[in-house]
Design a protein around this motif. Sequence first.
Motif, PDB file in Angstrom:
ATOM      1  N   LEU A  22      53.422 111.725  75.902  1.00 40.27           N
ATOM      2  CA  LEU A  22      52.928 111.832  74.523  1.00 40.27           C
ATOM      3  C   LEU A  22      52.442 113.238  74.202  1.00 40.27           C
ATOM      4  CD1 LEU A  22      51.032 108.460  74.056  1.00 40.27           C
ATOM      5  CD2 LEU A  22      53.302 109.094  73.276  1.00 40.27           C
ATOM      6  N   ARG A  23      53.130 114.245  74.695  1.00 33.63           N
ATOM      7  CA  ARG A  23      52.785 115.608  74.319  1.00 33.63           C
ATOM      8  C   ARG A  23      53.344 115.909  72.929  1.00 33.63           C
ATOM      9  NH1 ARG A  23      55.106 119.497  77.871  1.00 33.63           N
ATOM     10  NH2 ARG A  23      56.685 117.919  78.249  1.00 33.63           N
ATOM     11  N   ARG A  24      52.614 116.720  72.199  1.00 32.44           N
ATOM     12  CA  ARG A  24      52.941 116.953  70.800  1.00 32.44           C
ATOM     13  C   ARG A  24      54.236 117.714  70.583  1.00 32.44           C
ATOM     14  NH1 ARG A  24      48.522 119.995  67.400  1.00 32.44           N
ATOM     15  NH2 ARG A  24      47.335 118.261  68.221  1.00 32.44           N
ATOM     16  N   GLY A  25      54.491 118.733  71.360  1.00 33.82           N
ATOM     17  CA  GLY A  25      55.607 119.641  71.118  1.00 33.82           C
ATOM     18  C   GLY A  25      56.974 118.984  70.993  1.00 33.82           C
ATOM     19  N   PRO A  26      57.435 118.251  72.007  1.00 34.54           N
ATOM     20  CA  PRO A  26      58.767 117.654  71.909  1.00 34.54           C
ATOM     21  C   PRO A  26      58.884 116.622  70.789  1.00 34.54           C
ATOM     22  CG  PRO A  26      57.999 117.639  74.181  1.00 34.54           C
ATOM     23  CD  PRO A  26      56.860 118.076  73.335  1.00 34.54           C
ATOM     24  N   TRP A  27      57.836 115.867  70.560  1.00 30.61           N
ATOM     25  CA  TRP A  27      57.884 114.840  69.506  1.00 30.61           C
ATOM     26  C   TRP A  27      57.890 115.480  68.127  1.00 30.61           C
ATOM     27  CZ3 TRP A  27      59.070 109.952  70.382  1.00 30.61           C
ATOM     28  CH2 TRP A  27      58.928 109.460  71.673  1.00 30.61           C
ATOM     29  N   GLU A  28      57.156 116.587  67.953  1.00 34.78           N
ATOM     30  CA  GLU A  28      57.205 117.295  66.665  1.00 34.78           C
ATOM     31  C   GLU A  28      58.601 117.839  66.404  1.00 34.78           C
ATOM     32  OE1 GLU A  28      54.193 120.299  66.550  1.00 34.78           O
ATOM     33  OE2 GLU A  28      52.717 118.942  65.678  1.00 34.78           O
ATOM     34  N   ASN A  29      59.233 118.379  67.440  1.00 41.26           N
ATOM     35  CA  ASN A  29      60.599 118.883  67.269  1.00 41.26           C
ATOM     36  C   ASN A  29      61.547 117.754  66.880  1.00 41.26           C
ATOM     37  OD1 ASN A  29      59.837 121.475  67.905  1.00 41.26           O
ATOM     38  ND2 ASN A  29      60.354 121.274  70.065  1.00 41.26           N
ATOM     39  N   GLY A  30      61.369 116.586  67.479  1.00 40.76           N
ATOM     40  CA  GLY A  30      62.201 115.439  67.122  1.00 40.76           C
ATOM     41  C   GLY A  30      61.981 114.995  65.688  1.00 40.76           C
ATOM     42  N   ALA A  31      60.733 114.961  65.256  1.00 40.59           N
ATOM     43  CA  ALA A  31      60.435 114.552  63.882  1.00 40.59           C
ATOM     44  C   ALA A  31      61.002 115.553  62.883  1.00 40.59           C
ATOM     45  CB  ALA A  31      58.919 114.403  63.696  1.00 40.59           C
ATOM     46  N   MET A  32      60.899 116.850  63.198  1.00 39.95           N
ATOM     47  CA  MET A  32      61.471 117.855  62.302  1.00 39.95           C
ATOM     48  C   MET A  32      62.992 117.767  62.272  1.00 39.95           C
ATOM     49  SD  MET A  32      59.048 121.215  62.668  1.00 39.95           S
ATOM     50  CE  MET A  32      59.093 121.319  64.445  1.00 39.95           C
ATOM     51  N   SER A  33      63.589 117.386  63.384  1.00 42.51           N
ATOM     52  CA  SER A  33      65.042 117.205  63.406  1.00 42.51           C
ATOM     53  C   SER A  33      65.468 116.036  62.526  1.00 42.51           C
ATOM     54  CB  SER A  33      65.521 116.962  64.839  1.00 42.51           C
ATOM     55  OG  SER A  33      65.253 118.076  65.640  1.00 42.51           O
ATOM     56  N   VAL A  34      64.675 114.962  62.521  1.00 40.15           N
ATOM     57  CA  VAL A  34      64.978 113.816  61.666  1.00 40.15           C
ATOM     58  C   VAL A  34      64.850 114.208  60.199  1.00 40.15           C
ATOM     59  CG1 VAL A  34      64.193 111.505  60.985  1.00 40.15           C
ATOM     60  CG2 VAL A  34      64.380 112.094  63.401  1.00 40.15           C
ATOM     61  N   ILE A  35      63.837 114.999  59.870  1.00 36.49           N
ATOM     62  CA  ILE A  35      63.681 115.485  58.501  1.00 36.49           C
ATOM     63  C   ILE A  35      64.880 116.349  58.111  1.00 36.49           C
ATOM     64  CG2 ILE A  35      62.294 116.951  56.979  1.00 36.49           C
ATOM     65  CD1 ILE A  35      59.841 116.037  58.627  1.00 36.49           C
ATOM     66  N   GLY A  36      65.290 117.249  59.003  1.00 36.40           N
ATOM     67  CA  GLY A  36      66.455 118.096  58.734  1.00 36.40           C
ATOM     68  C   GLY A  36      67.725 117.282  58.565  1.00 36.40           C
ATOM     69  N   LEU A  37      67.882 116.251  59.383  1.00 32.12           N
ATOM     70  CA  LEU A  37      69.047 115.370  59.248  1.00 32.12           C
ATOM     71  C   LEU A  37      69.040 114.681  57.886  1.00 32.12           C
ATOM     72  CD1 LEU A  37      71.502 113.965  60.559  1.00 32.12           C
ATOM     73  CD2 LEU A  37      69.899 112.211  61.348  1.00 32.12           C
ATOM     74  N   GLY A  38      67.865 114.244  57.445  1.00 28.29           N
ATOM     75  CA  GLY A  38      67.764 113.618  56.129  1.00 28.29           C
ATOM     76  C   GLY A  38      68.129 114.570  55.002  1.00 28.29           C
TER      77      GLY A  38
END
Length: 67
Positions: free
Chosen positions: A16-32
Motif C-alpha cells: 500500500l505504498r502511495r507511489g505506484p498506486w498514484e501512477n496507476g490512478a493517473m494512468s486510468v485518468i489518462g486512459l479515460g
Amino acid sequence: MTGRPDMKPLGWTRWLRRGPWENGAMSVIGLGILMLTQPFSLDLYTYSFVTILGGTLGFVVVSHFPQ
C-alpha cells in the motif's frame, strides 16, 4: 510504515505504498481522457466519464496511503 527507518516495510504496508498506486490512478485518468477524445468507437466514448471518475476517486483514496 514501521517507524524504524533502517528496516524495510513489512506486511501490507509494502503493498500500500502511495507511489505506484498514484501512477496507476493517473494512468486510468489518462486512459479515460483518451477514450473521450478518440473518434472511432461510441462505446469507448460512452464509458470515458465513468473511467475518468473511477481514476479520480482512486487517486483521492490512494493519496491517503503511506509513503
